[in-house]
Every structure is written in structure tokens, then in C-alpha cells.
Design a protein around this motif. Structure first.
Motif, short mmCIF file in Angstrom:
data_model
loop_
_atom_site.label_atom_id
_atom_site.label_comp_id
_atom_site.label_asym_id
_atom_site.label_seq_id
_atom_site.Cartn_x
_atom_site.Cartn_y
_atom_site.Cartn_z
N GLY A 174 0.97 -1.20 -0.36
CA GLY A 174 0.37 -0.37 0.29
C GLY A 174 0.98 1.20 0.00
O GLY A 174 0.64 2.23 0.05
N LYS A 175 2.48 1.01 0.32
CA LYS A 175 3.32 2.46 0.17
C LYS A 175 3.68 3.05 -1.38
O LYS A 175 3.20 1.93 -2.27
N THR A 176 3.97 3.96 -2.03
CA THR A 176 4.44 4.25 -3.18
C THR A 176 6.03 4.36 -3.17
O THR A 176 6.06 4.39 -2.41
N LYS A 189 4.12 4.15 -8.84
CA LYS A 189 3.15 3.54 -8.46
C LYS A 189 2.40 2.72 -7.09
O LYS A 189 3.61 3.14 -6.14
N ARG A 190 1.48 3.03 -6.38
CA ARG A 190 1.52 1.66 -5.08
C ARG A 190 1.15 0.32 -5.23
O ARG A 190 1.00 -0.04 -5.95
N ILE A 201 5.31 -8.33 -8.09
CA ILE A 201 4.56 -7.51 -7.61
C ILE A 201 3.58 -6.43 -7.98
O ILE A 201 3.87 -6.50 -9.32
N HIS A 202 2.83 -6.25 -7.36
CA HIS A 202 1.47 -5.71 -7.73
C HIS A 202 2.07 -3.76 -7.58
O HIS A 202 2.02 -3.48 -6.89
N TYR A 213 -1.19 -3.96 -12.78
CA TYR A 213 -0.38 -4.94 -13.28
C TYR A 213 0.50 -5.64 -12.22
O TYR A 213 1.09 -4.96 -11.42
N GLN A 214 1.34 -6.63 -12.64
CA GLN A 214 2.25 -7.21 -11.94
C GLN A 214 3.85 -7.12 -12.91
O GLN A 214 3.47 -6.99 -14.15
N ILE A 215 4.47 -7.46 -11.80
CA ILE A 215 6.11 -7.80 -12.53
C ILE A 215 6.58 -8.55 -11.54
O ILE A 215 6.17 -8.51 -10.76
N LYS A 216 7.97 -9.40 -12.13
CA LYS A 216 8.91 -10.24 -11.80
C LYS A 216 9.68 -9.04 -10.31
O LYS A 216 10.11 -7.54 -11.55
N PRO A 217 9.59 -9.88 -9.41
CA PRO A 217 11.10 -8.83 -8.61
C PRO A 217 12.57 -8.66 -9.51
O PRO A 217 13.01 -7.64 -9.48
N GLU A 218 12.79 -9.53 -10.17
CA GLU A 218 14.19 -9.58 -11.10
C GLU A 218 13.78 -8.20 -12.45
O GLU A 218 14.66 -8.13 -13.34
N GLU A 219 12.77 -8.18 -12.55
CA GLU A 219 12.58 -6.99 -13.73
C GLU A 219 12.88 -5.44 -12.99
O GLU A 219 12.89 -5.27 -14.06
N VAL A 220 13.01 -5.93 -11.63
CA VAL A 220 13.08 -4.59 -10.86
C VAL A 220 14.89 -3.25 -10.93
O VAL A 220 15.63 -4.66 -10.16
#
Length: 261
Positions: A174-176, A189-190, A201-202, A213-220
């Protein structure tokens, strides 16, 4: 020319990191299973380490290969200035003003499109304008421009000041956050940490017209937690932001061109 500069940096970096660790050439050569004369030839820029040993050196000193090749690590006197990102570490030299206060780097709107290519480039980062803010505590801070209407009440032109987050596992539901990924570049994003549940991660917009939308941790590539927002129309913040942006040394295209010349 680019390869020459990269190898010249790695020569300096090997010697510097060895000195920071307080180990001799003999000890490092032994740990790497090479001869001292071979290590000496690298440090004196008489020869280049092969890629397998560059990887081994990065693992040995717990730095990223990118940092070892592209960043002048002689500017760092304390390995605690290296913040962990993923399995390696990336350099974040902390800049301070004349009073010793941490400076906040601002990514101007015209440079934000090139941030994905420039975030690991020391020349790009060093060119960013900086301001001093009274409420930043210990850590690494950076300001990012907001574009679009997905996160009201912030509008295009506002800045989000973020604090660097070392591990995506530290995301608070819930944090941005400001997030840098390969596919989306910079987004604000939140977030919701669902790594344990579904491995992702949503990302949610506060404007419900935009779907989550969702992304995988390794994409960050980078993650910055919200500290505050700055509205450029509010004085005196407007003057700080405006003057800082006007003083930017070069944009991404100019930086790349100068490095190739």
C-alpha cells in the motif's frame, strides 16, 4: 576508445578495492588462483583481465560487473557507500553540500526518458542537478518528475523525492514507490508485495481508470520509496527545482556522444 577507458578504470578499481580490503597482491592473486605478476599487469594497465576473471573479481569484492567496468571506484573510501541491489552491489556515492547535508539529485523531465539507459552511468548521474532539503535523513535520495494523471493528486510537473530501497522484499503493501524496469522505464505506483504468494509485485494506480498490473522482482532495476512530493508551482520550492533544472550540464544524447568522442 570506449573499451580503453573501461579497461583503464578496471585497472584502477582492482588496485583501489584491494587497498580498501587491506590485502596484498600476493593474497589476492592466491585467492584468484593466478600469479602475482599477472595481477600486477592488470593493476598497471599492461594487460586486461579476461571476462571470466572480471566476473570472479566482481564476486570477490561484492560489486557489480557494471560498477567495476564503468565507475571510478577510487572516489569511494568506504565500502559501506556500496548499496546492495540484487545479488551484487552498485555504487551510490552520497553527495553533500558545504554544511554536510545530503544532496537530493533531481532527474529533469527531459532526461527522465533516458534514465533507463543512464542510471548506471556515472557521467549521467554526476550531471544531474542537486538541491538540499532539510528533512532527508541518512540514505540515498533522488527526485523524479511525475508525468500523466495516474497518481492523483500529483499532476505532471510535480516531483517525488524517493529514498533508495535495497531489496524488493522490503516493499510495504500500500505504500508508493518510484520503480525502474526494462519494459516501463520510470513509473510511480502504489505497490503490493505478493512475492511469496504468486512471485510478483503488484502495481496499482490511484486513478482507477488505469488497471493494476504485475511484474517479477528480477525486472526491478531500482526502487525508491516515497518521502515527499514537491509541487514546482509552490514557492520557494519552485525556485529550487527551476534553478536546479536550468543548471543541468547535459542531456542523455550529449553525454553519450561525449563519451564516444
Amino acid at each position: 576508445m570506449v573499451k580503453y577507458l573501461a579497461m583503464k578504470k578496471i585497472s584502477k578499481n582492482i588496485a583501489h578495492l584491494r587497498h580498501l580490503r587491506g590485502i596484498s597482491q600476493e593474497a589476492l592473486a592466491s585467492d584468484l588462483n593466478i600469479t602475482r605478476s599477472r595481477l600486477s599487469s592488470w593493476e598497471e594497465h599492461r594487460a586486461e583481465p579476461p571476462i571470466d576473471l572480471i566476473v570472479q573479481l566482481a564476486d570477490y569484492f561484492t560489486v557489480s560487473i557494471d560498477s567495476l567496468l564503468k565507475i571510478d571506484l577510487t572516489k569511494v573510501n568506504d565500502l559501506r557507500d556500496l548499496l546492495k541491489i540484487g545479488g551484487n552491489r552498485i555504487l551510490f556515492p552520497v553527495m553533500v553540500d558545504s554544511d554536510g547535508k545530503d544532496l537530493v539529485e533531481l532527474v529533469p523531465i527531459r532526461a527522465s526518458a533516458g534514465y533507463l539507459q543512464g542510471f548506471s552511468d556515472e557521467t549521467f548521474i554526476e550531471s544531474l542537478p542537486r538541491i538540499s532539503l532539510p528533512f532527508t535523513d541518512v540514505g540515498k535520495f533522488r527526485g523524479f518528475p511525475i508525468q500523466g494523471d495516474s497518481m492523483p493528486p500529483l499532476e505532471s510537473g510535480a516531483y517525488v523525492i524517493g529514498k533508495y530501497v535495497e531489496d524488493v522484499a522490503d516493499i510495504k503493501d500500500g505504500k508508493t514507490y518510484v520503480v525502474l524496469t526494462q519494459n516501463d522505464g520510470l513509473v510511480y505506483k502504489r505497490l503490493y508485495n505478493k512475492i511469496e504468494q504468486d512471485g510478483t509485485i503488484h502495481l496499482h494506480s490511484d486513478n482507477k481508470a488505469y488497471y493494476p498490473y504485475q511484474i517479477k522482482p528480477e525486472e526491478v532495476f531500482e526502487l525508491w520509496s516515497f518521502v515527499c512530493s514537491l509541487n514546482p508551482t509552490d514557492s520557494p520550492i519552485s525556485d529550487l527545482v527551476y534553478n536546479a533544472i536550468q543548471n543541468i550540464q547535459a542531456d542523455v544524447v550529449q553525454l553519450r556522444q561525449s563519451r564516444l568522442d
